[in-house]
Design a protein around this motif. Structure first.
Motif, short mmCIF file in Angstrom:
data_model
loop_
_atom_site.label_atom_id
_atom_site.label_comp_id
_atom_site.label_asym_id
_atom_site.label_seq_id
_atom_site.Cartn_x
_atom_site.Cartn_y
_atom_site.Cartn_z
N VAL A 121 -61.49 -37.69 2.38
CA VAL A 121 -61.04 -36.47 1.70
C VAL A 121 -59.67 -36.05 2.24
CG1 VAL A 121 -61.51 -34.01 1.37
CG2 VAL A 121 -63.34 -35.69 1.08
N ALA A 122 -59.50 -36.08 3.55
CA ALA A 122 -58.20 -35.72 4.14
C ALA A 122 -57.12 -36.68 3.66
CB ALA A 122 -58.29 -35.71 5.66
N GLY A 123 -57.44 -37.96 3.58
CA GLY A 123 -56.46 -38.92 3.09
C GLY A 123 -56.05 -38.66 1.65
N LEU A 124 -57.02 -38.32 0.81
CA LEU A 124 -56.70 -38.00 -0.59
C LEU A 124 -55.88 -36.72 -0.69
CD1 LEU A 124 -60.05 -39.00 -2.28
CD2 LEU A 124 -57.82 -40.05 -2.67
N ARG A 125 -56.20 -35.74 0.15
CA ARG A 125 -55.43 -34.50 0.13
C ARG A 125 -54.00 -34.75 0.61
NH1 ARG A 125 -59.42 -29.43 0.78
NH2 ARG A 125 -57.53 -28.39 0.12
N ALA A 126 -53.84 -35.61 1.61
CA ALA A 126 -52.50 -35.96 2.08
C ALA A 126 -51.73 -36.69 0.99
CB ALA A 126 -52.59 -36.82 3.34
N ALA A 127 -52.39 -37.60 0.30
CA ALA A 127 -51.73 -38.35 -0.78
C ALA A 127 -51.29 -37.42 -1.91
CB ALA A 127 -52.68 -39.41 -1.33
N ALA A 128 -52.04 -36.36 -2.15
CA ALA A 128 -51.73 -35.44 -3.25
C ALA A 128 -50.46 -34.65 -3.01
CB ALA A 128 -52.89 -34.50 -3.49
N VAL A 129 -50.05 -34.49 -1.75
CA VAL A 129 -48.85 -33.68 -1.45
C VAL A 129 -47.71 -34.52 -0.89
CG1 VAL A 129 -50.18 -31.57 -1.10
CG2 VAL A 129 -49.68 -33.04 0.85
N TRP A 130 -47.86 -35.83 -0.84
CA TRP A 130 -46.87 -36.71 -0.25
C TRP A 130 -45.53 -36.60 -0.96
CZ3 TRP A 130 -43.95 -40.81 -2.03
CH2 TRP A 130 -43.37 -41.63 -1.07
N ALA A 143 -53.53 -32.22 6.29
CA ALA A 143 -54.60 -32.42 5.30
C ALA A 143 -55.97 -32.27 5.96
CB ALA A 143 -54.47 -33.79 4.66
N TRP A 144 -56.11 -32.71 7.21
CA TRP A 144 -57.39 -32.55 7.90
C TRP A 144 -57.72 -31.06 8.08
CZ3 TRP A 144 -61.55 -35.21 8.65
CH2 TRP A 144 -62.49 -34.77 9.56
N ARG A 145 -56.69 -30.27 8.43
CA ARG A 145 -56.92 -28.82 8.56
C ARG A 145 -57.33 -28.21 7.23
NH1 ARG A 145 -52.59 -29.45 11.97
NH2 ARG A 145 -51.05 -28.88 10.41
N ARG A 146 -56.67 -28.60 6.15
CA ARG A 146 -57.04 -28.07 4.83
C ARG A 146 -58.43 -28.52 4.42
NH1 ARG A 146 -51.84 -29.83 3.90
NH2 ARG A 146 -52.52 -31.53 2.55
N THR A 147 -58.81 -29.73 4.81
CA THR A 147 -60.15 -30.24 4.50
C THR A 147 -61.22 -29.36 5.13
OG1 THR A 147 -59.33 -32.49 4.29
CG2 THR A 147 -61.68 -32.23 4.73
N ARG A 192 -54.53 -25.66 -6.12
CA ARG A 192 -55.37 -24.48 -5.96
C ARG A 192 -55.22 -23.89 -4.56
NH1 ARG A 192 -59.87 -24.86 -3.38
NH2 ARG A 192 -61.35 -23.16 -3.38
N TYR A 193 -55.20 -24.75 -3.55
CA TYR A 193 -55.07 -24.28 -2.17
C TYR A 193 -53.69 -23.63 -1.94
CZ TYR A 193 -55.23 -24.21 2.91
OH TYR A 193 -55.21 -23.80 4.21
#
Length: 196
Positions: A121-130, A143-147, A192-193
């Motif tokens: 999940v953190a990896g996907l969140r990081a990829a979304a904002v790269w 991304a880990w913090r946001r997860t 959204r975040y």
């Protein structure tokens, strides 16, 4: 007319939403093809997420931009892909410990599986904002913090991953197209975040 929103391009809301859905399916195919290099999946998801961000912002974009983003993300992204496979291997060992009946195995296995899901999940969140000038280490830490701080968003991405798994179980080719929906879910969760 009531219920119909018209964009500046002259599209109805239905046509716009169906267009985004079609882009997700096409992007899923691009992600699957770009991930064939085994350690290239982070770059593939980055390129897919950036493509979908451009399309939903009506900024154009296509295969040429996808390939350019993929190449840029791959410079250091292959290391992230390798680390992901190492983590998956460690969880596989944990699961084997559970099957072998080693004392404490079920707890270790459960912790390992939960940690792997969190990393995905953190990896996907990081990829979304790269962005092209971003450092993977910084992106993944944030991304880990946001997860952790956004469990609802993280659960939405997990649900998207579950849809991919169920699609693969039902019909493998369907799972390929659904990968784009996972990238779109990550982009939507991050947007959204950001707006909170």
């Amino acid at each position: 007319m009531a219920g119909t929103r018209v964009k500046a391009r002259g599209e109805s809301a239905f046509a716009e939403r169906f267009g985004v859905f079609a882009e997700c399916l096409l992007t899923g195919v691009w992600i699957a093809v770009a991930s064939l290099g085994v350690v290239t999946y982070p770059g593939a998801f980055v390129a897919g997420a950036r493509h979908l961000r451009r399309r939903t912002a009506h900024e154009g974009g296509g295969l040429r931009e996808f390939v350019a983003d993929f190449r840029a993300a791959l410079r250091r992204g292959w290391l992230v892909g390798l680390a992901g496979w190492v983590a998956a291997g460690a969880v596989w060992v944990d699961v084997q410990a559970v099957r072998a009946g080693i004392p404490g195995g079920p707890l270790v296995g459960a912790v390992g599986v939960c940690a792997l899901i969190g990393l995905v999940v953190a990896g996907l969140r990081a990829a979304a904002v790269w962005e092209p000038d971003a450092r993977w280490r910084t992106l993944l830490a944030a991304a880990w913090r946001r997860t952790v701080l956004d469990p609802a968003g993280s659960f939405l991405i997990i649900a998207g991953l579950a849809v991919v798994a169920l699609s693969a179980w039902f019909a493998a080719p369907l799972a390929v197209a659904v990968l784009g929906a996972v990238a779109a879910a990550a982009v939507a969760v991050e947007e959204r975040y950001r707006r909170r």
